[in-house]
Design a protein around this motif. Structure first.
Motif, PDB file in Angstrom:
ATOM      1  N   LEU A 284      -0.444  -2.764   9.527  1.00  0.00           N
ATOM      2  CA  LEU A 284       0.838  -2.115   9.248  1.00  0.00           C
ATOM      3  C   LEU A 284       1.983  -2.836   9.931  1.00  0.00           C
ATOM      4  O   LEU A 284       3.086  -2.940   9.373  1.00  0.00           O
ATOM      5  CB  LEU A 284       0.792  -0.659   9.685  1.00  0.00           C
TER       6      LEU A 284
ATOM      7  N   ARG B 185       4.882  -4.009   7.362  1.00  0.00           N
ATOM      8  CA  ARG B 185       6.132  -3.250   7.302  1.00  0.00           C
ATOM      9  C   ARG B 185       7.365  -4.126   7.078  1.00  0.00           C
ATOM     10  O   ARG B 185       8.252  -3.768   6.274  1.00  0.00           O
ATOM     11  CB  ARG B 185       6.298  -2.410   8.585  1.00  0.00           C
TER      12      ARG B 185
ATOM     13  N   GLN C 221       2.891   8.933   2.687  1.00  0.00           N
ATOM     14  CA  GLN C 221       3.378   7.557   2.644  1.00  0.00           C
ATOM     15  C   GLN C 221       2.414   6.659   1.874  1.00  0.00           C
ATOM     16  O   GLN C 221       2.838   5.734   1.178  1.00  0.00           O
ATOM     17  CB  GLN C 221       3.557   7.029   4.075  1.00  0.00           C
TER      18      GLN C 221
ATOM     19  N   ASN D 280      11.845   1.682   2.845  1.00  0.00           N
ATOM     20  CA  ASN D 280      10.608   2.466   2.795  1.00  0.00           C
ATOM     21  C   ASN D 280       9.551   1.672   2.030  1.00  0.00           C
ATOM     22  O   ASN D 280       9.784   0.546   1.584  1.00  0.00           O
ATOM     23  CB  ASN D 280      10.859   3.843   2.146  1.00  0.00           C
ATOM     24  N   TRP D 281       8.376   2.294   1.879  1.00  0.00           N
ATOM     25  CA  TRP D 281       7.252   1.588   1.263  1.00  0.00           C
ATOM     26  C   TRP D 281       7.393   1.440  -0.246  1.00  0.00           C
ATOM     27  O   TRP D 281       6.544   0.813  -0.887  1.00  0.00           O
ATOM     28  CB  TRP D 281       5.945   2.317   1.579  1.00  0.00           C
ATOM     29  N   SER D 282       8.449   1.966  -0.819  1.00  0.00           N
ATOM     30  CA  SER D 282       8.672   1.817  -2.269  1.00  0.00           C
ATOM     31  C   SER D 282       9.583   0.645  -2.598  1.00  0.00           C
ATOM     32  O   SER D 282       9.898   0.427  -3.772  1.00  0.00           O
ATOM     33  CB  SER D 282       9.266   3.111  -2.841  1.00  0.00           C
TER      34      SER D 282
ATOM     35  N   PHE E 117       8.756  -4.930   3.518  1.00  0.00           N
ATOM     36  CA  PHE E 117       9.371  -3.879   2.708  1.00  0.00           C
ATOM     37  C   PHE E 117      10.745  -3.550   3.271  1.00  0.00           C
ATOM     38  O   PHE E 117      11.056  -3.851   4.420  1.00  0.00           O
ATOM     39  CB  PHE E 117       8.480  -2.632   2.687  1.00  0.00           C
TER      40      PHE E 117
ATOM     41  N   ALA F 119      -0.746  -1.839   2.004  1.00  0.00           N
ATOM     42  CA  ALA F 119      -0.031  -0.860   2.836  1.00  0.00           C
ATOM     43  C   ALA F 119      -0.550   0.546   2.572  1.00  0.00           C
ATOM     44  O   ALA F 119      -0.742   1.337   3.503  1.00  0.00           O
ATOM     45  CB  ALA F 119       1.466  -0.946   2.568  1.00  0.00           C
TER      46      ALA F 119
ATOM     47  N   ALA G  49       1.781  -3.846  -1.470  1.00  0.00           N
ATOM     48  CA  ALA G  49       1.932  -2.391  -1.544  1.00  0.00           C
ATOM     49  C   ALA G  49       0.562  -1.711  -1.533  1.00  0.00           C
ATOM     50  O   ALA G  49       0.370  -0.667  -0.908  1.00  0.00           O
ATOM     51  CB  ALA G  49       2.716  -2.002  -2.792  1.00  0.00           C
TER      52      ALA G  49
ATOM     53  N   ALA H 107       3.212   4.186  -1.384  1.00  0.00           N
ATOM     54  CA  ALA H 107       2.853   2.766  -1.469  1.00  0.00           C
ATOM     55  C   ALA H 107       1.989   2.487  -2.688  1.00  0.00           C
ATOM     56  O   ALA H 107       2.202   1.498  -3.411  1.00  0.00           O
ATOM     57  CB  ALA H 107       2.138   2.338  -0.189  1.00  0.00           C
TER      58      ALA H 107
END
Length: 978
Positions: free
Chosen positions: A632, A636, A672, A642-644, A639, A660, A657, A676
């Motif tokens: 992670l 991180r 979360q 956020n993870w989108s 991105f 993650a 993605a 992802a």
């Protein structure tokens, strides 16, 4: 400074003591140290000595004791002779150092100046008494006759000396390389009550002050004391270790005369864990060899140790205990800033103050009641088991927070570094601006000593110093002083400091040389050490920056310097990082490539970092090591907010993605993880990658299981089956979707349908990926057998063997948990605890959230009488994120609290009901009903499934449209299956 008697073994680093007179042999010493560094050895010499208020003889002999070899240059001067009680023979320092090296059996090189060597006036010895001692010393050095490696050579000019030194040190390097590492032999463990330290403590300065804390410790240790444990908590650099070492070695023997023994253990050493501590403690306490305890598990070691502690008054010191806690269980533990430790974990569901291994928590709890012994602990965090729910110390624990030094002591430390000035002004400045923190006090000393108009004059420096401190708070002031110290560094020293600030870990001397290019790094290292900015760990032979120093330097780099110095790191670690990750047996073997990726991310070179973070590396970290926090931390920065929102520089962003999502699921954050996986699904749809679309449909459905959206989970699994059937996905992808569908059907109680699907599993391809899939399928089948009551030990052994053979760590961990649950179902608690404890340990140490394992372990331990403070532990489990209610209900029932048992039994029933008939967790529902009946509680009537409460996701229509487009393409000839 007090020294351990057991010092025949050298420090575990390749340090070479350089011993000679100084003024007459400057050039020879410089040539010798250059040759030493050329062999990647470390010169231990007065040039690199920090200011320490030891006696000069103590300081000199410590250098010899800490070095792995000794080199003497004997010229035509005898050198200074300390006049003190420690030197009744009136020998020179060089002579004393030589005899100490000979006594310890160190490899010795002796270079003696010949009669033809040209000398200046300061090269002669005019004192007749010293000349006689010099001649005797020269003869003694020639014929010491030690059995270890010894070289004697004469030289008549600087050039011949440099040649001889270079050749001899190359030979010495070979001797040191082939020498057996120095393990802790049985003979190295002294007989109690003599002090045993593993290892002995060596501070950067002598002990100063702390009278109040010494008195507190002495009062605590008295036979009539009420606390078995004393915990000193403080931030890094506050002097916890040197305080406790000073008290243990100099004060504890006088406090009471009945100590059975004193044992010092440092958790800062590589490989230091609680089981190792116990084994060494028991070997010392019993007089038995270490091997006698090698096969004992932690629970057995705990029982043996506590028994000894309760029988006789022992003093045990656990220095740096934070290293066994969750917050510091990471690759860069030595660099975790104090302000980031303990508040919240990178893995939000773990308690940062809990021990990684649950059995370690058990031992710590037991230590609190281990009178008449005394256990002294230092830590940057308070272990959770030492405090109650109100954060107050539990009975048996004395908790002390270590403040800064007293102003008078801080002044003494400043003066020990060669600083002079007005006492009142010194104390006022240090108290007001840095709370007399030892680290910052040392930095101030460096600033004063580098004030060119008046080196070392505090009064003139403070009157002219440019520090505009104003109304800054303590942390801001500390950082401001550090920034001033950094700004005073120039040239190559500043470059080296900047490069090291971009690293997250300590490095050895060879790495320093490589990062400094072709230039000699010695002057810069000595400069930074003298200023207090660079620290050297003699045991590990590593150079490092304090976390606060690192943060200040890194934040002050301008973009151009950050890029230039970062390039050096990338070039160096890029040349060392291998790409054959499948052969890695530990995370340490991946260290170079992880440093490379972190550096690239710091430099915002996203595409390069993503390329290095290959599918092969992610696969090994995911399956072999379950390296959740490390994955992670690397993912991180790829991105946005956020993870989108993957960074636009990424190629094939759906891969990252997906990775993650997997890591987020394992850390216990399903919301979360869903974000992802949905992102990976949309990206794969957009790029038309059939295999990735199907895999992420499966992943989304599994996360929906975790979120207890059971009906939606089946709908997405059905969509995956349709997708696979119509688009002709390859065998491995079809295997995945069929396996997860069969598992869902089993959980829902549709056993016959599940079995039919299981028989329909397609034959997968060969290779490691297919082998992992078969291994996972076998584990799920074992779960089915457990639910149906037909699980066997043979099945468990087979699946566990497959997990270990194919290096699928989560399967190995899952089998251990399942075996423990199987024994628990039979109420065989004795056999249930070991596999559950190991499963929980494996989960904790990699940042994986496992509430089921935690609760099942607590229940089994309670039934064996091994769960200390069981009510507090049950409360802690209940307060966790998404607790496993069924074993928790049984724990409360065993504790006699039927109200709490009913509360959790009802919660278990609600979760098992899921979306309502027919979308229920059938086996869990039956188990919850059974417990409610046992409690005499009415079984709730809950509503059936309501389709209106289960709307489709927006992307479901996109998946169906994708299927239709591909079908229209006549069999999907354009399909990409990556």
């Amino acid at each position: 400074m007090a020294r351990d008697l057991y010092m025949s073994a050298p420090r575990q680093y390749l340090g070479v003591m350089v011993s000679s007179t100084f003024a007459d042999l400057r050039e020879h010493r410089a040539a010798l140290m250059s040759a030493i560094q050329g062999q990647h050895l470390h010169a231990v010499a007065m040039e690199s000595d920090s200011a320490r208020p030891l006696t000069v003889i103590q300081s000199s002999l410590e250098k010899v004791q800490d070095a792995a070899a000794y080199i003497a240059i004997i010229g035509r001067r005898y050198g200074s002779v300390p006049e003190c009680a420690e030197n009744p023979g009136g020998l020179s320092l060089t002579h004393l150092e030589f005899r100490e090296a000979a006594r310890l059996g160190r490899p010795i090189l002796v270079f003696i100046m010949g009669a033809d060597h040209l000398l200046t006036e300061d090269g002669f010895e005019f004192d007749a008494d010293k000349r006689a001692k010099l001649e005797a010393f020269r003869e003694e050095a020639k014929f010491a006759g030690r059995p270890t490696h010894q070289v004697y050579k004469e030289f008549n000019d600087l050039a011949s000396f440099a040649t001889a030194a270079t050749q001899s040190i190359a030979e010495l390097r070979q001797v040191l390389d082939v020498a057996e590492p120095v393990p802790v032999a049985e003979s190295d463990i002294p007989a109690a009550p003599a002090l045993y330290s593993r290892p002995r403590y060596l501070g950067s300065h002598d002990f100063v002050g702390r009278e109040a804390q010494l008195a507190t410790l002495s009062d605590w240790a008295r036979p009539d004391g009420q606390h078995a444990v004393a915990l000193f908590e403080a931030i890094g650099g506050s002097g916890k270790s040197i305080l406790t070492w000073e008290w243990t070695t100099r004060h504890a023997p006088g406090v009471r005369g009945d100590w059975a023994g004193r044992f010092w253990y440092s958790f800062y050493e590589s490989g230091a864990v609680m089981s190792d501590f116990c084994r060494h403690a028991l070997a010392y306490m019993t007089g038995k060899p270490l091997t006698a305890f090698q096969d004992r598990n932690q629970h057995q070691l705990t029982e043996l140790l506590v028994h000894r502690l309760e029988a006789d008054p022992w003093l045990l010191v656990l220095d740096g205990l934070e290293r066994v806690l969750v917050a510091y269980h990471r690759l860069d533990a030595a660099q975790v800033p104090d302000e980031k430790a303990g508040g919240s974990d990178e893995i939000a569901t773990r308690d940062p103050c809990a021990a990684i291994r649950p059995e370690d928590d058990e031992l710590l709890r037991r230590l609190a009641g281990a009178s008449p012994s005394r256990i002294l602990v230092t830590s940057r965090l308070v272990p959770r088991v030492f405090v109650n729910q109100a954060s107050q110390p539990v009975p048996g624990v004395l908790h002390e927070r270590l403040p800064g030094l007293r102003p008078a002591d801080a002044e003494a430390l400043l003066r020990s570094c060669g600083v002079t000035g007005d006492s009142t002004a010194m104390r006022s400045f240090l108290q007001r601006h840095c709370d007399c923190h030892p680290l910052v006090t040392g930095i101030v000393a460096g600033l004063v000593n580098d004030y060119l108009p008046a080196r070392g004059d505090f009064d003139r420096w403070s009157a002219c110093q440019p520090l505009d401190i104003g109304d800054l708070d303590l942390v801001q002031t500390r950082n401001h002083i550090l920034q001033a110290a950094v700004n005073a560094v120039e040239g190559e020293s500043r470059e080296l400091l900047s490069v090291l600030a971009l690293l997250a870990e300590a490095v050895d001397y060879a790495t320093l040389e490589a990062l400094n290019g072709a230039r000699d790094v010695t002057r810069s290292v000595l400069d930074l050490e003298r200023r207090g900015l660079l620290q050297y760990d003699r045991q590990a032979a590593r150079y490092d920056l304090h976390p606060v120093v690192r943060a200040v330097v890194a934040s002050g780099l301008d973009p151009r310097d950050r890029q230039e110095f970062g390039d050096r790191l990338v070039d160096h670690f890029g040349s060392r990082a291998h790409t054959r990750f499948e052969g890695a047996t530990s995370m340490d073997e991946l260290k170079d490539v992880l440093v490379l990726i972190r550096t690239l991310l710091q430099l915002e070179r996203i595409r390069e970092a993503a390329r290095v973070y290959s599918a092969d590396l992610d696969r090994v970290m995911r399956h072999r090591f379950e390296a959740v926090p490390e994955r992670l931390a690397l993912l991180r920065p790829l991105f946005g907010v956020n993870w989108s929102s993957p960074r636009p520089e990424l190629v094939e962003p759906y891969r990252f993605a997906n990775s993650a999502g997997d890591a987020l699921q394992k850390q216990g954050d399903p919301e979360q993880a869903l974000t992802a996986f949905e992102t990976a699904l949309r990206l794969a749809l957009r790029e038309g990658v059939v295999g990735s679309v199907l895999v992420n449909l499966v992943n989304v459905s599994v996360i929906l299981d975790d979120l207890n959206q059971f009906a939606a989970s089946w709908r997405i699994k059905s969509l995956g089956i349709e997708f696979s059937r119509h688009l002709g996905a390859d065998a491995d992808y079809t295997y995945i979707v069929t396996m997860t569908a069969s598992r869902w059907l089993h959980i829902a109680g549709r056993v016959d349908e599940s079995e039919r699907r299981w028989r329909d599993l397609p034959p997968s391809r060969g290779g490691s990926y297919a082998a992992r899939l078969r291994c996972e399928a076998a584990f799920h089948q074992a779960e089915f057998h457990f639910d149906r009551g037909v699980l066997t030990e043979e099945k468990l052994r087979q699946v566990e063997a497959d997990g270990r053979r194919h290096q699928v760590r989560w399967v190995t961990r899952g089998v251990l948990r399942l075996r423990g649950m199987w024994f628990s179902a039979q109420e065989d608690w004795r056999l249930a605890v070991p596999p559950l404890a190991e499963s929980v340990r494996m989960a904790r140490e990699t940042g994986i959230y496992d509430p089921e394992g935690e609760a099942c372990l607590a229940l089994a331990q309670f039934h064996l009488g091994q769960l200390e403070a069981p009510v507090d532990h049950a409360e802690w489990l209940a307060a966790g994120r998404e607790p496993d209610h069924l074993p928790l209900a049984r724990l409360w029932l065993a504790l006699g609290d039927t109200a709490r048992a009913e509360e959790h039994a009802l919660a278990a029933h609600r979760r098992a009901w899921a979306d309502g008939e027919p979308y229920v967790r059938r086996f869990d529902l039956e188990r919850a009903k059974k417990l409610l009946v046992e409690l005499g509680t009415e079984i709730p009537v809950l509503p059936p499934y309501d389709p209106a409460s289960d709307p489709e996701f927006g992307w479901e229509a996109d998946v169906r449209a994708f299927i239709e487009r591909r079908r229209e393409q006549n069999g999907g000839s354009a399909t990409r299956s990556g």
